[in-house]
Design a protein around this motif. Structure first.
Motif, PDB file in Angstrom:
ATOM      1  N   PHE A 185      12.606 -18.916  13.872  1.00  0.00           N
ATOM      2  CA  PHE A 185      13.115 -18.568  12.289  1.00  0.00           C
ATOM      3  C   PHE A 185      11.877 -18.925  11.871  1.00  0.00           C
ATOM      4  O   PHE A 185      11.475 -17.792  11.258  1.00  0.00           O
ATOM      5  N   ILE A 186      11.423 -20.316  11.128  1.00  0.00           N
ATOM      6  CA  ILE A 186      10.558 -20.509  10.246  1.00  0.00           C
ATOM      7  C   ILE A 186       9.165 -19.985  10.449  1.00  0.00           C
ATOM      8  O   ILE A 186       8.615 -19.196   9.923  1.00  0.00           O
ATOM      9  N   ARG A 187       8.860 -19.650  11.704  1.00  0.00           N
ATOM     10  CA  ARG A 187       8.073 -19.018  12.306  1.00  0.00           C
ATOM     11  C   ARG A 187       7.129 -18.135  12.640  1.00  0.00           C
ATOM     12  O   ARG A 187       6.537 -16.674  11.360  1.00  0.00           O
ATOM     13  N   HIS A 188       8.307 -17.115  13.057  1.00  0.00           N
ATOM     14  CA  HIS A 188       8.867 -15.504  13.670  1.00  0.00           C
ATOM     15  C   HIS A 188       9.028 -14.746  12.388  1.00  0.00           C
ATOM     16  O   HIS A 188       8.557 -13.299  12.560  1.00  0.00           O
ATOM     17  N   THR A 189      10.054 -15.547  11.498  1.00  0.00           N
ATOM     18  CA  THR A 189      10.625 -14.167  10.288  1.00  0.00           C
ATOM     19  C   THR A 189       9.360 -14.872   8.913  1.00  0.00           C
ATOM     20  O   THR A 189       9.089 -13.614   8.701  1.00  0.00           O
ATOM     21  N   PHE A 190       9.624 -16.309   8.804  1.00  0.00           N
ATOM     22  CA  PHE A 190       9.508 -16.861   7.694  1.00  0.00           C
ATOM     23  C   PHE A 190       7.652 -16.761   7.138  1.00  0.00           C
ATOM     24  O   PHE A 190       7.094 -16.131   6.178  1.00  0.00           O
ATOM     25  N   GLY A 191       6.317 -16.728   8.306  1.00  0.00           N
ATOM     26  CA  GLY A 191       5.776 -16.585   8.982  1.00  0.00           C
ATOM     27  C   GLY A 191       5.537 -15.391   8.069  1.00  0.00           C
ATOM     28  O   GLY A 191       4.664 -14.203   7.573  1.00  0.00           O
ATOM     29  N   ASP A 192       6.470 -13.422   9.021  1.00  0.00           N
ATOM     30  CA  ASP A 192       6.096 -12.289   8.911  1.00  0.00           C
ATOM     31  C   ASP A 192       6.249 -12.229   7.110  1.00  0.00           C
ATOM     32  O   ASP A 192       5.535 -11.077   6.809  1.00  0.00           O
ATOM     33  N   PHE A 193       7.394 -13.005   6.599  1.00  0.00           N
ATOM     34  CA  PHE A 193       7.043 -13.041   5.105  1.00  0.00           C
ATOM     35  C   PHE A 193       6.388 -13.044   4.813  1.00  0.00           C
ATOM     36  O   PHE A 193       5.835 -12.624   3.242  1.00  0.00           O
ATOM     37  N   LEU A 194       6.264 -14.360   4.681  1.00  0.00           N
ATOM     38  CA  LEU A 194       4.585 -14.998   4.257  1.00  0.00           C
ATOM     39  C   LEU A 194       3.099 -14.403   4.797  1.00  0.00           C
ATOM     40  O   LEU A 194       2.364 -14.166   3.619  1.00  0.00           O
ATOM     41  N   VAL A 195       2.846 -13.503   5.298  1.00  0.00           N
ATOM     42  CA  VAL A 195       1.830 -13.225   5.832  1.00  0.00           C
ATOM     43  C   VAL A 195       1.266 -12.060   4.821  1.00  0.00           C
ATOM     44  O   VAL A 195      -0.027 -12.088   4.346  1.00  0.00           O
ATOM     45  N   VAL A 196       2.605 -11.144   4.462  1.00  0.00           N
ATOM     46  CA  VAL A 196       1.970 -10.011   3.940  1.00  0.00           C
ATOM     47  C   VAL A 196       1.491 -10.917   2.304  1.00  0.00           C
ATOM     48  O   VAL A 196       0.876  -9.482   1.248  1.00  0.00           O
ATOM     49  N   ILE A 197       2.226 -11.302   1.914  1.00  0.00           N
ATOM     50  CA  ILE A 197       1.898 -12.116   0.177  1.00  0.00           C
ATOM     51  C   ILE A 197       0.380 -12.705   0.680  1.00  0.00           C
ATOM     52  O   ILE A 197      -0.375 -12.730  -0.126  1.00  0.00           O
ATOM     53  N   LEU A 198      -0.070 -13.144   2.038  1.00  0.00           N
ATOM     54  CA  LEU A 198      -1.301 -13.843   2.110  1.00  0.00           C
ATOM     55  C   LEU A 198      -2.573 -13.080   1.981  1.00  0.00           C
ATOM     56  O   LEU A 198      -2.973 -12.994   1.209  1.00  0.00           O
ATOM     57  N   LEU A 199      -2.479 -11.250   2.440  1.00  0.00           N
ATOM     58  CA  LEU A 199      -2.770 -10.190   2.937  1.00  0.00           C
ATOM     59  C   LEU A 199      -2.818 -10.128   0.888  1.00  0.00           C
ATOM     60  O   LEU A 199      -4.615  -9.747   0.876  1.00  0.00           O
ATOM     61  N   PHE A 200      -2.221  -9.844   0.486  1.00  0.00           N
ATOM     62  CA  PHE A 200      -1.954  -9.519  -0.650  1.00  0.00           C
ATOM     63  C   PHE A 200      -3.463 -10.133  -1.639  1.00  0.00           C
ATOM     64  O   PHE A 200      -3.938  -9.440  -2.588  1.00  0.00           O
ATOM     65  N   TYR A 201      -3.218 -11.508  -1.593  1.00  0.00           N
ATOM     66  CA  TYR A 201      -3.773 -12.200  -1.866  1.00  0.00           C
ATOM     67  C   TYR A 201      -5.511 -12.291  -1.436  1.00  0.00           C
ATOM     68  O   TYR A 201      -6.078 -11.847  -2.325  1.00  0.00           O
TER      69      TYR A 201
END
Length: 126
Positions: free
Chosen positions: A27-43
């Motif tokens: 879950f951490i890698r596959h779901t939370f990682g996807d959640f965070l990647v858009v935040i990373l791209l936003f910044y």
């Protein structure tokens, strides 16, 4: 176009977090990682472009959706990258509705967070 150090530092933080998450599974890698990647791209975008948060958020979300839907195609095979581990990690290998939900929740979270962080107190309360 102007470099914004605050947004770059946020991007760097989320990049390091994503790298750490990539070492895990489930879950951490596959779901939370996807959640965070858009935040990373936003910044990342906000580091170089002085656009509204809403414009950047919608653009990043559309980009993430496009990448996710491209996973329904043999794009990596077409590009000869089907055995390239980095390409598979970055692009992804399988389409998932859950990923679309994670991207949407990530964008919603960053918009809410940015609104809270940039909210100014009324002058009579400061």
């Amino acid at each position: 176009m102007k470099f914004n150090l605050k947004n770059f530092l946020a991007f760097a933080f989320f990049l390091l977090l994503e790298i750490a998450i990539a070492q895990t599974s489930g879950f951490i890698r596959h779901t939370f990682g996807d959640f965070l990647v858009v935040i990373l791209l936003f910044y990342l975008v906000k580091t170089f472009f002085n656009l509204s948060n809403k414009t950047v958020a919608v653009s990043v979300l559309i980009f993430a959706y496009i990448v996710e839907f491209l996973q329904l195609t043999p794009l990596l095979e077409f590009l000869g990258l089907e055995n390239n581990r980095l390409a598979i990690i970055i692009f992804g290998a399988t389409f998932s509705i859950g990923d679309l939900i994670a991207y949407t929740l990530g964008i919603g979270t960053i918009l809410l967070l940015e609104k809270i962080l940039t909210h100014k107190l009324p002058s009579n309360l400061s």
